[in-house]
Design a protein around this motif. Structure first.
Motif, PDB file in Angstrom:
ATOM      1  N   LEU A 110       0.828  -1.213   0.000  1.00  0.00           N
ATOM      2  CA  LEU A 110       0.000   0.000   0.000  1.00  0.00           C
ATOM      3  C   LEU A 110       0.858   1.257   0.000  1.00  0.00           C
ATOM      4  N   MET A 111       1.969   1.218   0.719  1.00  0.00           N
ATOM      5  CA  MET A 111       2.885   2.353   0.738  1.00  0.00           C
ATOM      6  C   MET A 111       3.449   2.603  -0.667  1.00  0.00           C
ATOM      7  N   ARG A 112       3.801   1.541  -1.366  1.00  0.00           N
ATOM      8  CA  ARG A 112       4.336   1.658  -2.728  1.00  0.00           C
ATOM      9  C   ARG A 112       3.267   2.184  -3.691  1.00  0.00           C
ATOM     10  N   LEU A 113       2.048   1.685  -3.564  1.00  0.00           N
ATOM     11  CA  LEU A 113       0.967   2.111  -4.450  1.00  0.00           C
ATOM     12  C   LEU A 113       0.632   3.589  -4.245  1.00  0.00           C
ATOM     13  N   ILE A 185      12.231   3.225 -17.203  1.00  0.00           N
ATOM     14  CA  ILE A 185      11.170   3.158 -16.196  1.00  0.00           C
ATOM     15  C   ILE A 185      11.570   3.896 -14.916  1.00  0.00           C
ATOM     16  N   THR A 186      10.544   4.264 -14.164  1.00  0.00           N
ATOM     17  CA  THR A 186      10.705   4.667 -12.770  1.00  0.00           C
ATOM     18  C   THR A 186      10.270   3.478 -11.934  1.00  0.00           C
ATOM     19  N   LEU A 187      11.149   2.994 -11.077  1.00  0.00           N
ATOM     20  CA  LEU A 187      10.879   1.777 -10.308  1.00  0.00           C
ATOM     21  C   LEU A 187      10.570   2.131  -8.860  1.00  0.00           C
ATOM     22  N   VAL A 188       9.354   1.787  -8.412  1.00  0.00           N
ATOM     23  CA  VAL A 188       8.887   2.140  -7.071  1.00  0.00           C
ATOM     24  C   VAL A 188       8.899   0.921  -6.158  1.00  0.00           C
ATOM     25  N   SER A 189       9.576   1.061  -5.038  1.00  0.00           N
ATOM     26  CA  SER A 189       9.550   0.055  -3.975  1.00  0.00           C
ATOM     27  C   SER A 189      10.165   0.690  -2.728  1.00  0.00           C
ATOM     28  N   GLN A 190      10.214  -0.080  -1.634  1.00  0.00           N
ATOM     29  CA  GLN A 190      10.903   0.416  -0.444  1.00  0.00           C
ATOM     30  C   GLN A 190      12.376   0.668  -0.757  1.00  0.00           C
ATOM     31  N   GLY A 191      12.952   1.659  -0.087  1.00  0.00           N
ATOM     32  CA  GLY A 191      14.354   1.978  -0.318  1.00  0.00           C
ATOM     33  C   GLY A 191      15.269   0.791  -0.090  1.00  0.00           C
ATOM     34  N   VAL A 208      16.768   2.448 -15.624  1.00  0.00           N
ATOM     35  CA  VAL A 208      15.959   2.471 -14.406  1.00  0.00           C
ATOM     36  C   VAL A 208      16.250   3.719 -13.572  1.00  0.00           C
ATOM     37  N   LEU A 209      15.171   4.428 -13.216  1.00  0.00           N
ATOM     38  CA  LEU A 209      15.233   5.516 -12.237  1.00  0.00           C
ATOM     39  C   LEU A 209      14.649   4.977 -10.937  1.00  0.00           C
ATOM     40  N   PRO A 210      15.457   4.759  -9.896  1.00  0.00           N
ATOM     41  CA  PRO A 210      14.917   4.251  -8.627  1.00  0.00           C
ATOM     42  C   PRO A 210      14.080   5.329  -7.941  1.00  0.00           C
ATOM     43  N   ALA A 211      12.892   4.938  -7.469  1.00  0.00           N
ATOM     44  CA  ALA A 211      12.015   5.872  -6.750  1.00  0.00           C
ATOM     45  C   ALA A 211      11.680   5.249  -5.394  1.00  0.00           C
ATOM     46  N   PRO A 212      12.548   5.460  -4.401  1.00  0.00           N
ATOM     47  CA  PRO A 212      12.343   4.806  -3.104  1.00  0.00           C
ATOM     48  C   PRO A 212      11.220   5.448  -2.300  1.00  0.00           C
ATOM     49  N   THR A 213      10.557   4.623  -1.516  1.00  0.00           N
ATOM     50  CA  THR A 213       9.567   5.080  -0.555  1.00  0.00           C
ATOM     51  C   THR A 213       9.712   4.240   0.708  1.00  0.00           C
ATOM     52  N   GLY A 214       8.965   4.565   1.743  1.00  0.00           N
ATOM     53  CA  GLY A 214       8.995   3.757   2.961  1.00  0.00           C
ATOM     54  C   GLY A 214      10.326   3.747   3.674  1.00  0.00           C
TER      55      GLY A 214
END
Length: 264
Positions: A110-113, A185-191, A208-214
């Protein structure tokens, strides 16, 4: 729904349980109790070590330190995302939700979404969700797509639902993207997850462009960070699992390289 575990998934689950806390610490403690009957000093040493580990692994300070060793990538800007062709969101689990009468994303997913929807609105890039059903039942990709459409109003263009591992995420997502001419792409996941996931997507020929969250962070400071908690234990477990995963794939690559040299 009934869960059907494949042998590969079952092996990963069992190895993870034995190599990671809290089970590895419990096994060390039991070994100390058994050894103490024959070698009092050695057994006592193992007991002390297991208790110290159990405490340390349950502290916010340890959770931040272990996660920080994996959180290599900075926060992205909408302009950077707009320069890529798509936003890819990796699944991080699902769970039965009786109050909804269906499956819902886990907290990590859910955090990633949420972050992916935030980036999609600000960049205009289309979304791909990636996640299979390694433990059986409804694929994570289907759950993720439903959540994005119903809760965030940004339905994904692509839904990958056959993957069991991060390596599968990369391979199967790349197939969908290449079919539509997407190469970046922009890749979304936890850091803590991206340090392993990004190279796997790059190996599929994607930029790939890393897009960290969480990011693993805690309010307060000082003594508060040394008070043990269940949340901190969960986050140290996630970070250690990621390190084990990195070691596993590194070892597999070395074995593959050695095997190729022996055949040549």
């Amino acid at each position: 729904m009934n869960a059907t575990l494949g042998p590969g998934v079952l092996v990963h689950q069992l190895l993870g349980a034995f190599l990671l806390p809290p089970l590895n610490v419990i096994l060390l403690l039991l070994l100390g109790l058994w050894l103490r009957r024959r070698h009092r000093f050695a057994g006592g040493l193992l007991l002390t070590l297991s208790l110290v580990l159990l405490y340390a692994l349950a502290t916010p300070r340890m959770a931040m330190w272990l996660s920080g060793s994996l959180e290599r990538f900075p926060v992205v800007s909408p302009a950077e995302v707009r320069a890529t062709g798509a936003i890819v969101v990796l699944g991080g689990g699902k769970k039965p939700a009786p109050e909804y009468g269906r499956n819902e994303p886990s907290a990590d997913t859910l955090m990633r979404l949420r972050y992916a929807a935030h980036l999609a609105r600000r960049s205009g890039r289309p979304l791909l969700v990636s996640g299979g059903a390694p433990l059986g039942g409804e694929p994570e990709g289907v759950v993720m797509a439903r959540t994005l459409a119903e809760d965030y109003g940004v339905p994904p263009r692509w839904v990958e639902q056959g993957s069991d591992t991060t390596l599968d995420n990369a391979r199967l997502s790349a197939q969908l993207l290449r079919a539509d001419g997407v190469r970046s792409i922009t890749l979304v996941s936890q850091g803590w997850h991206l340090s392993r996931a990004v190279p796997m997507f790059e190996q599929q020929g994607l930029t790939v462009l890393p897009a960290p969250t969480g990011f693993v962070r805690y309010d307060g400071s000082g003594p508060i960070w040394y008070l043990p908690s269940g949340r901190a234990m969960q986050e140290t477990h996630a970070a250690l699992r990621e390190w084990v995963g990195r070691l596993y794939y590194a070892g597999r690559e070395r074995l593959s390289g050695l095997s190729a040299r022996l055949r040549s």
